[in-house]
Design an enzyme around this catalytic site. Sequence first.
Site: not given
Length: 153
Positions: A29-30, A32-34, A37, A52, A145
């Site tokens: 569902i997502g 990101g940089g880290m 998700v 996550k 963020d």
Amino acid sequence: MNDASDGPDSQRALAPGTKINQYVITDTIGRGGMGKVYLAEDTHLHRNVALKMLHTDGSPGGSAADELIREARAAAALTHPNIVTIYEVGQWRDIPFIAMEHVRGMSLQEKLEAGPLPVADALDITRQITDALAVAHDAGILHCDVKPANVML
């Protein structure tokens, strides 16, 4: 169900059906940089969660893992209707993860991409964001963020 012996790399999403402790991945569902998700089912409590998972190069420690733990502890210390609830911080095959409340809906970014918001809606969303940030700031937490992609409507 997958319980792949290789584990994920930092670029590839986990396949639906992959079991992460008591969580079963159902979708991505997502990103990101880290990390990524995932939508997952908690097989113990029979509810959906957002999982996550930290990007990893195979090394279990490091500053990214420390940052993930700090993020989880900070969010877990807060109670507010506009801040997700943290259920667990865990590890799977040396990959740290946070299990948190899954919020259904679209992100503010997706909403803005559909066109301008009416002023009343923009003010209401802004009020909710600032209320949540005030709670965090009162607890000594600075959210670094805040962006439309991280705000769920």
